[in-house]
Each structure stands twice: as C-alpha cells, then as structure tokens.
Design a protein around this motif. Sequence first.
Motif, short mmCIF file in Angstrom:
data_model
loop_
_atom_site.label_atom_id
_atom_site.label_comp_id
_atom_site.label_asym_id
_atom_site.label_seq_id
_atom_site.Cartn_x
_atom_site.Cartn_y
_atom_site.Cartn_z
N PRO A 149 0.81 -1.23 0.00
CA PRO A 149 0.00 0.00 0.00
C PRO A 149 0.83 1.27 0.00
N ASP A 150 2.04 1.22 0.56
CA ASP A 150 2.89 2.41 0.58
C ASP A 150 3.93 2.40 -0.52
N GLY A 151 3.79 1.51 -1.51
CA GLY A 151 4.66 1.52 -2.66
C GLY A 151 6.04 0.96 -2.37
N VAL A 152 6.99 1.38 -3.19
CA VAL A 152 8.38 0.93 -3.11
C VAL A 152 9.23 2.10 -2.63
N VAL A 153 10.06 1.83 -1.63
CA VAL A 153 10.96 2.84 -1.06
C VAL A 153 12.38 2.39 -1.31
N ARG A 154 13.18 3.23 -1.99
CA ARG A 154 14.57 2.92 -2.28
C ARG A 154 15.48 3.67 -1.30
N LEU A 155 16.36 2.94 -0.68
CA LEU A 155 17.30 3.51 0.29
C LEU A 155 18.71 3.04 -0.06
N SER A 156 19.68 3.80 0.41
CA SER A 156 21.09 3.46 0.22
C SER A 156 21.71 3.16 1.58
N GLY A 157 22.34 2.00 1.68
CA GLY A 157 22.98 1.61 2.93
C GLY A 157 24.44 1.97 3.00
N ARG A 158 24.95 2.74 2.06
CA ARG A 158 26.38 3.10 2.07
C ARG A 158 26.66 4.05 3.22
N HIS A 159 27.66 3.74 4.00
CA HIS A 159 28.08 4.51 5.18
C HIS A 159 27.01 4.52 6.27
N ARG A 160 26.08 3.58 6.23
CA ARG A 160 25.09 3.42 7.31
C ARG A 160 25.45 2.12 8.05
N THR A 161 26.09 2.27 9.16
CA THR A 161 26.54 1.09 9.90
C THR A 161 25.56 0.65 10.97
N THR A 162 24.51 1.42 11.21
CA THR A 162 23.47 1.06 12.18
C THR A 162 22.11 1.18 11.51
N PRO A 163 21.12 0.46 11.99
CA PRO A 163 19.80 0.52 11.33
C PRO A 163 19.02 1.78 11.64
N GLY A 164 19.45 2.57 12.61
CA GLY A 164 18.66 3.74 12.99
C GLY A 164 18.47 4.74 11.87
N GLU A 165 19.56 5.06 11.15
CA GLU A 165 19.46 6.05 10.08
C GLU A 165 18.57 5.54 8.94
N LEU A 166 18.65 4.27 8.62
CA LEU A 166 17.78 3.73 7.57
C LEU A 166 16.31 3.78 7.99
N LEU A 167 16.03 3.52 9.25
CA LEU A 167 14.65 3.57 9.71
C LEU A 167 14.10 4.99 9.66
N HIS A 168 14.91 5.97 10.00
CA HIS A 168 14.44 7.35 9.91
C HIS A 168 14.21 7.76 8.46
N GLU A 169 15.06 7.31 7.55
CA GLU A 169 14.84 7.62 6.14
C GLU A 169 13.59 6.93 5.61
N LEU A 170 13.32 5.72 6.08
CA LEU A 170 12.09 5.04 5.68
C LEU A 170 10.86 5.79 6.17
N ARG A 171 10.91 6.26 7.39
CA ARG A 171 9.76 7.02 7.92
C ARG A 171 9.56 8.31 7.14
N ALA A 172 10.66 9.01 6.80
CA ALA A 172 10.52 10.25 6.05
C ALA A 172 9.99 10.01 4.64
N ALA A 173 10.27 8.84 4.06
CA ALA A 173 9.78 8.55 2.71
C ALA A 173 8.30 8.20 2.69
#
Length: 889
Positions: A149-173
């Motif tokens: 329902p929320d479509g496809v979200v593309r993220l980049s894991g380069r220089h992200r060594t912890t899941p916190g930053e990816l989760l915040h980017e997912l929420r913002a998307a």
Amino acid sequence: MDPIHRGPDESGHDAAAEDARPAHPAALPERAAPAPARARVTRIVSGGLLLTVNPVDGSEIEPCPPGEEPPAARRRTPEERAEAARAAAVPAPPGPAAPELPLLERDEQRARLAETLTRGRSARLTGPDGSGRTALLDAVADDCAALAPDGVVRLSGRHRTTPGELLHELRAAVLHAPHHRPDRDGLRDSLAGVGAVVVVDDLEFGGAALDELLAAAPECAFLLAAAPGVPAPSAEAQIEEVGLPGLGRAASLALLEAAVGRRLTDEEANWAGDLWFESEGLPLRFVQAGALLRQRDRLRVTPAEFDAFGALEEAFGPSGTAPAAGTADAAPGPDPYEDPDIEVHEVPLPSLGEGAAPAALLASRLSRSAQTTLRFAVALGGEVPHHAHLPALVGDTHADAALGELRACGLLTPAGTRHRLAGGVLTQLLAHGYGHDAADRVHAAAQHYAWWAGHPSVGPERAAAESDALLAALAALLADTAGGTEAEAERRTTAVALARAAAPAFAAGLHWSAWERALRSGQEAARLAGEVAEEAYFHHELGVLAICAGNLGRARAELEASIGLRGVLADKRGTVAGRRALALVADLGREREPAPAPARADSPARVLPAVRAAAPAPAEPPTELLPPVSAPTGVVPAFPAFPDFKDFADEGPTVVGRSVTVPAPAAPAPRRGLAAGILDGTRRNLAAVGAGALLVAVLGTVVTLGATSGNDDAPTSGTVSTDSTADQGGAEDPGTDDGAPAEGGESGDPAATGTPTASGSPGPTTSGATPTATGTDATATGSPSTGAPDSTDPSSSAPGTTTAPPTTSPRPTSTRPVPTRTTTRPSTSPTGTIKPPTTPPTTPTTTPPPTPTTTSPTTESTPPTDGDPGGTASATLDGAPTASETPVS
C-alpha cells in the motif's frame, strides 16, 4: 537687517518666483551595502526535546514547551510518493547517454525475489561489485511497484553502519512530518503501520543489527543487496538468500555486442572469450570492454571524416581521440566494416590485461574535464562530486558533461542519489598515478564545499544529499595534516571551516549520522590546529547530539569538556549554554532512574546504624485473673508468674537511630488499624508496658498483704516477745507484777537461743536507758526448734510456716513499773516487713546452735532453768530488768 538671511526686497526678486524655480535634483543615494545574510536557524523536535540548530552560536536543547509539539505525521499521497521516488533516484547526468543494456541471465533470480516479496518475506541478494546488483534491484522494484500500500521505497545503505538512520529515512519517505525526528520508541510506533517494499542497496551490516531493522518495520518486506564481505543475517532472521553468479559465455558476448552497438568480428569474439574466462563472467568487465571497442572504432577512422574544421582537435587535444559532448556516444558511429568509403586505420585490440583492468586505458581516451573529474574522485576516495559542482572544481563551464562520459564508459556506478567509482576502478587509477596531486585537489574541494555548505541559499536537504563527498574531503584533509609545515596548517584550518559549515546543515537536514561524523572530524581538526574556541563548539555539539540519542553519560563528558574550554576563553555566553544543557542532562538522568521497589507493609523501617532488623512483635498474651487472696496465718499467697516475652530475652539491645525510609513512588499504603500499630510498636514500648504491669502486680500484692495481716488487738497465739516467756500451761501468772520472773519458770538455755542483740530503742519514759541484750530466736527462719522432741513450745513452727524475726517495736511501751508483755507485730515493724518466699522449703533443716555472744558488757549470762521448754523465747540475762521493764521513777 540680517546680513546673512536677506529678505526678498533686497535681492530684487519676487519670493513667489523664487519658490517657483525648480530645485536642483538631489544627489542619488549611495548604493547601500548588502545586508549580511541571516544564518539558518532550524527548530527540530526530537522525542520530548526541542533542538534549536544555530550555525553561529551553537545548538541549544531544552524540554519541548507546550504548543511546540509537531503535528501528527500524515501518510504521503501516491503523488507525493512518486515525487519523492524521483528525487531519490539517480539523476541522468548531462553529456553522452550510455547505451541501453539488457538484463541477461537474471530471469531466475528476478522471479525468485519477486515471489519472496509477494509472500511478505524479505530477501537478501549477494554478489560482488560489478555483478549487476543495482540493475537487478531496479527490475524487481518495478515488478513490485503495486504490491504494497505504501509503494516501493529505495534507500542506500552506504556509510550506514546502524539501522537507525535507515529507519528514519524510511519514515521520512512514507510519512510527512517535517522538522520532527522521533526517539527510539516513537520511531517504532510510527513504523508499526507502514507497509512498503523497502529496497536497500549497498547494505553494510548484518547479524543483530539486521534483526533490529526487520523487527522495527514488521509490515514491510525488505529487498537487500550486499557484497560478499558483509556479515550474514542471524540464524533467527527469516531472510531468503539469493546469490548472483557471473554470466555465461554466450550472455557475455551478447552483452558486449549490445555495448558496442554492432556485431563482433571473429577476432573480437575470440578476445571476448578470453576476457570471459579471465573475469568469470562479471558483467561490468564486458560493459567496459564495450567502451574500449567503441573507442577503438573511433581511432580507426580518420578524425577529418567527422570534423573537417578540427573542432575535436581543439576541444580534446591533438590526438582527437575523444568524442565531442553529445555526439560520440549518443548514436553509434558508422561501421567501418560496412562502409567502404571510410578509410580505416589499423588499431590493435587491447591486451587481455588491459581488458581485465581497463580503467587507465579508458581514462586516457577521455576529455580533459573527465580526466580531471577522475582525479578529484580518486582524491576523495572514490566519491564523485555532484555534476553541479564540477564546473567550479574543474574550472570549465562544460565540465558537468564529463559525468556522462564516465558513466558511459562503465567507470561510475550509482550510489543513492549520486555516483561513485565502480568496483576496482580506484585501485587501477591509483596504480597509474592518478593520486599524485590528491592533497591539493582535496584542499580545493574542501574550500569549495566549505563555502557552498555555509551559503544561505543552500538548503539542508541539498547539503545532506552531498554528505558523502563532504565527509570524504574532511577525512582526506585530516589524513594529510600530520606535518608541521605551513601547507599542513592551512589544511587543518580548512578542515575546521568545512566541519563548522557542514555540521549544522547535516543537523537541520536530519542526517544525524553525517552530523556526528562531521563533528568528530571537526573536533580532531580543531585540536590539531590549536583553535580552542572551535574545539569547544564541537564538544558542545557532540554533547547535544548525545542528549538527543539518549546517551547521557557521553553527553555529560562532552558538555563538561566544552564548559572547561569556554571557561578558559572567558566565553560567558557559551558557558551558560553549556551549563543549561548539562542541567538538562541531570534532569533527564533523574527521570530515567529506576524507581525503588515499594516497601512491604510488614517490613520494618530501616534504621541507621542498623544492628539487626526488629522481629515482629508477639501477640499480647491474655490477661490472667489473680486468685482471691485469703488471710491465712503465717502463709504468703503465691502469685501467678508474669508472661514471658521471648523476643526480649533473645534479642540484643535496641539501637535507636534516625529512621530513613526509602520513598516509594507508588500509591501510599492504606492506614493500618490500631491493633496493627500496637503490634508493630518498638520493643521499648513493650518493655515499658511489661514493667508497668509488674509494678502493678507488686503493689497489689503489698496492698493485699497489708489488708490481710490481721487485727492489732488480737494477739497471735503461740508468739512470744522479748518481754515475756511462754508458760507451759499457756496462762499468764498474775503474781509476777514485781518484775521478777515467774515462779517455777526457768530461763531459756543460752545454747538453745539465737544470738542476743542489743536493743538500742529506749522507751519514751526511759530516755538514754542502757540497752539490754535481746536474743534472736533461731526459729525465726522457719527452722524447727532444737529442743526436745516432745516440747510443746508455741514458738516451734511446722515445716512450711515462716515466723518473722522479733524486733523491738518503735511504739511506746507501757509506763507501768512492771514489765510489759508485748506481742510482735510484723506489719508495724519498720525493719521486719514480711517478704514472701520465692520457693517454699520442702525438707525441714536443722540450724546448728550458734555460740551465744554478749553485746553489753554489764550483762552476764545465767544458766538456764530446768524444765524450760526449749529456749524458744528470749530472757533477760542475770535477772536484770530490760528497757521495757525499767520502773518509772
């Protein structure tokens, strides 16, 4: 008249005409200096805290006041999601477009990944750099565009060594909540209802961190892509592993033909076969090989065939080997083997080694702008600046087209919203001398980025998108500042300026992992440069970031370091800001302390110092009724024993100290009743109660004995005083009024009497009379008389009967000259109080006759009279009258 201000009549002109004359135009105002641009001040709500990002004075943090709470995050519309997806995609660089390449021998992996995502499970794609991971991810994402329902979200894991930053980017998307970064719990609550297909490329972590990423968004299906060296998922993670192998020989040749744009000759096919064996079918090698063959085709044809006026020679040098912007690779050139009118020069094929590592050969045939761009990328560790920065860095207004050249040759690969050097390209270029001037290029790039990041027209989002290049320049500057020359000192200063400008932009752009990296690099650069004020700033910012992350210990250390440095500089404003943040750390620490466990209702209060815990008070024993006390002659009533309190006997002394009760945040315990309060009293109160009860019992006994001691007027039978002796017949002889002993009476045997004592109590009429010796009956202790067994002396007491010792009565005696026969009354004697025996005698004991002693020198002992009944009464010695028998003169 005023000589200065003359009137109109003096000048000869009319005042009206004078006023009607047009005035001289006023001088044009000087061009005002442009007002300095205001600094970007951003207010961000993080959890329950309000963060104010101020690039000039430093950030401030405080509890979020009422009314500043951000509105609830709303879900983005499909149009907004499509716009965000276009912004997150890699922009098409200007310049020659790369040829469209098919996705060969990837149908099986593509279908497997799509099926896994359709079932709602996550998958992990593993393959080396250059194996086509990004191309396969894009294809699978297109297949699953309408799956969630929320479509496809593309993220980049380069220089992200912890899941916190990816989760915040997912929420913002997915959710629209500007200037709001929730805490850990709020983030999990926000992502609990998000349902999307999340595509993460270049993942750099696994294990427990990957488990946390999957658990934070349970309704999302993750499609991950990682290199073989990345840690694998844990055994508990339900992730399907999909490997990405190399291409086969036929697929590799087909990919090479698509990259060249024509059919391969037999020689080129054989060369491609050897390359396939050497590279193990890695698709990137055939993309680069296709670029080599295209360049070879251009070299085989005379440049005059394409540019009769020498434009290529002017633009790209005398060799004329590089294509013009927008013409060389936009469409495939004429096939020299199909057109007989074109003169073809003989150019050999690249060697197998050049085909396996073609970066240097490809770069040598590119434009000068593209080569300079490669040198900047090598200096930045493989990070390629955005094409908008290339004209300023390279010094060419058309340098932005160089990015298209590099991508068409397979030297670049997408990385999020930007590009970076493809796998293996950096090593190959360094081997061919592309890093000899890296220090100067890094310094130039850092100066440019320091100016650009601090410019007011640059938004935080743009700065956050360029964070990889900025941080790469900052890290490269720190690596080249070990020396003490002037050049190294200038680089350190540039590093401080770059970190000072970029850190607030990263904070406002909610890219807090980049914010932390910039602060740590800036703090190290300021320490090396000796800039104390800037070092204090970076310490303060690190403390504020630690508060937002919930690391209070780290925040306290950073803030204390900042306060100390600013105190040295006498920076009052900065010191106050640091102390405010430090006070907030103390408040948050008190709030997060675990609440003490509520004290039990039956547990005693803690006493300092505590000897041992007080035992629970025993239940009060039932009151025992005393039996009625009669008045038996010579018998002392027995009293019931007082109830024993075992706790008093067993426990040591009670130490009374200050009671310290641990406060409990829970609701207060209900009030206890009076009985419970009495039972929980201290031992001191119980001892007082027991002592009082004992005192009441003793007083009651004394009062009872006094009330039952008999009548004073009734003489006690069988009791003989010191003034008279008992008659054997039991009757008083009336003929003994002269004070002499009775006829037939015999004095007691001194051997059978007790120790005579001197009576020092003169009568009221015989003041100063000489005391006489008085014998103490041996039977006063309750022992039987030592007389004959057949003696009927009334002074003999049976076993178990106690007779008080005779004493001299303090009452006045009779004033008659004759001896007065008195009766001993124990209740009126001050020294003869009857005491109840503790234990009644069970066996009669015989007291040995004591040796008679004489206390008065004027008295002499007389022999006892025959027939005396046993010497149970005291008699006068030598017939001398006693004090009570002395006649009144």
